[in-house]
Design a protein around this motif. Structure first.
Motif, PDB file in Angstrom:
ATOM      1  N   TYR A  90      -9.437  -2.851  -9.473  1.00 41.54           N
ATOM      2  CA  TYR A  90      -7.993  -3.089  -9.413  1.00 41.54           C
ATOM      3  C   TYR A  90      -7.276  -1.752  -9.483  1.00 41.54           C
ATOM      4  O   TYR A  90      -7.539  -0.935 -10.374  1.00 41.54           O
ATOM      5  CB  TYR A  90      -7.524  -3.981 -10.567  1.00 41.54           C
ATOM      6  CG  TYR A  90      -6.025  -4.206 -10.544  1.00 41.54           C
ATOM      7  CD1 TYR A  90      -5.466  -5.127  -9.674  1.00 41.54           C
ATOM      8  CD2 TYR A  90      -5.176  -3.481 -11.378  1.00 41.54           C
ATOM      9  CE1 TYR A  90      -4.090  -5.327  -9.627  1.00 41.54           C
ATOM     10  CE2 TYR A  90      -3.800  -3.670 -11.338  1.00 41.54           C
ATOM     11  CZ  TYR A  90      -3.258  -4.601 -10.466  1.00 41.54           C
ATOM     12  OH  TYR A  90      -1.907  -4.791 -10.414  1.00 41.54           O
ATOM     13  N   GLN A  92      -3.232  -0.090  -9.053  1.00 40.87           N
ATOM     14  CA  GLN A  92      -1.788  -0.334  -8.920  1.00 40.87           C
ATOM     15  C   GLN A  92      -1.075   1.003  -8.818  1.00 40.87           C
ATOM     16  O   GLN A  92      -1.218   1.862  -9.681  1.00 40.87           O
ATOM     17  CB  GLN A  92      -1.276  -1.115 -10.125  1.00 40.87           C
ATOM     18  CG  GLN A  92       0.215  -1.407 -10.088  1.00 40.87           C
ATOM     19  CD  GLN A  92       0.642  -2.268 -11.268  1.00 40.87           C
ATOM     20  OE1 GLN A  92       0.072  -3.320 -11.518  1.00 40.87           O
ATOM     21  NE2 GLN A  92       1.639  -1.810 -11.997  1.00 40.87           N
ATOM     22  N   PRO A 112      -6.316  -5.347  -5.495  1.00 41.74           N
ATOM     23  CA  PRO A 112      -7.531  -5.873  -6.115  1.00 41.74           C
ATOM     24  C   PRO A 112      -8.681  -5.877  -5.113  1.00 41.74           C
ATOM     25  O   PRO A 112      -8.447  -5.883  -3.889  1.00 41.74           O
ATOM     26  CB  PRO A 112      -7.133  -7.296  -6.494  1.00 41.74           C
ATOM     27  CG  PRO A 112      -6.113  -7.672  -5.456  1.00 41.74           C
ATOM     28  CD  PRO A 112      -5.390  -6.409  -5.071  1.00 41.74           C
TER      29      PRO A 112
END
Length: 280
Positions: A90, A92, A112
């Motif tokens: 994951y 971000q 993801p």
């Protein structure tokens, strides 16, 4: 088609070059490392940087901050066929207009994925590199005309070309992206290349990332100079210069030139590739 052929040739070249070196880590040592690896660990570099545009007038509109959070979760170690291991990833990445009134977030990109990793060994049964087969989804979590997303199946390979140079190549096949951004491949292409040069091992390094779109001169050049001031931590000071397209999903077609500085908590995912190689 030309871009895909070039990346295929690059991957073949990378595998060939890695055969020129014999890593000191044996198959047994790698298996032992996988067995002791924590379930949760850093995947890509975690960083916070802020800076200005080099092609526009400096203002609260053109200056910003960018940060990334990335981790992976190991699902299996080497219990799968062919000594492979399975893990979730994951990442971000956020773009923050920190200098504007109320400091709004311009965009947050979510990525993801699930990946299958495999150590690659040379003829002496020593580690030559790491290969990954990965499925990823990336989106900006927006709707309507601001929605951006794409999916890809990728094959990556990481190896040491010398005592100081690490090479990573990644090629992908995209799918389900044409509804939100039909011309995305003109800017992100079919793969990327990373070169990391260690001026001073675990102290001072330069990272170069190249990405070529399928149309004209679209693409990306990103350089990062990193320095670790304290030996007792894994935190580096970082200077980054980004030039090109697709830094964010929302404005992937925009050609940007940004210089930023900050700090990074470096991933140790490929540290075992830094072991000193012996020429065969």
């Amino acid at each position: 088609m030309k871009n895909r052929v070039c990346f295929l040739l690059l991957i073949i070249f990378t595998f060939t070059m890695s055969e020129a070196y014999s890593q000191r880590l044996s198959r047994e040592k790698i298996n032992d490392t996988l067995e002791k690896m924590p379930v949760f660990s850093i995947h890509k570099d975690n960083y916070f940087v802020t800076g200005i545009s080099t092609s526009e007038e400096i203002s609260s509109e053109t200056a910003d901050a960018k940060y990334q959070i990335s981790f992976k979760a190991l699902l299996t170690r080497n219990t799968l066929p062919f000594d492979t291991h399975l893990f979730l990833t994951y990442t971000q990445k956020a773009f923050w207009n920190i200098y504007k009134f109320s400091s709004p977030f311009q965009e947050i990109n979510f990525k993801p994925g699930i990946a299958l990793g495999k150590p690659i060994y040379n003829r002496k049964n020593h580690l030559a590199g790491m290969a990954y087969l990965q499925v990823e989804h990336e989106s900006n979590g927006r709707d309507s005309i601001y929605s951006r997303s794409w999916n890809r199946i990728s094959l990556g390979y990481h190896t040491a070309l010398s005592k100081k140079i690490l090479l990573s190549v990644k090629a992908w096949i995209p799918f389900k992206y044409k509804k939100d951004n039909p011309d995305l491949l003109e800017y992100v292409g079919y793969g990327k290349l990373n070169l990391t040069y260690n001026f001073i091992p675990n102290k001072l390094l330069l990272d170069l990332m190249l990405l070529k779109g399928t149309k004209d001169w679209n693409g990306t050049v990103r350089t990062r100079l990193m320095y670790k001031p304290f030996n007792s931590s894994n935190i580096y000071l970082m200077m980054e210069w980004f030039k090109g397209n697709s830094e964010s999903l929302l404005n992937y077609e925009e050609n940007r030139s940004m210089i930023r500085a900050g700090f990074v908590l470096k991933s140790d995912e490929l540290n075992f590739l830094k072991s000193l190689p012996d020429v065969l």
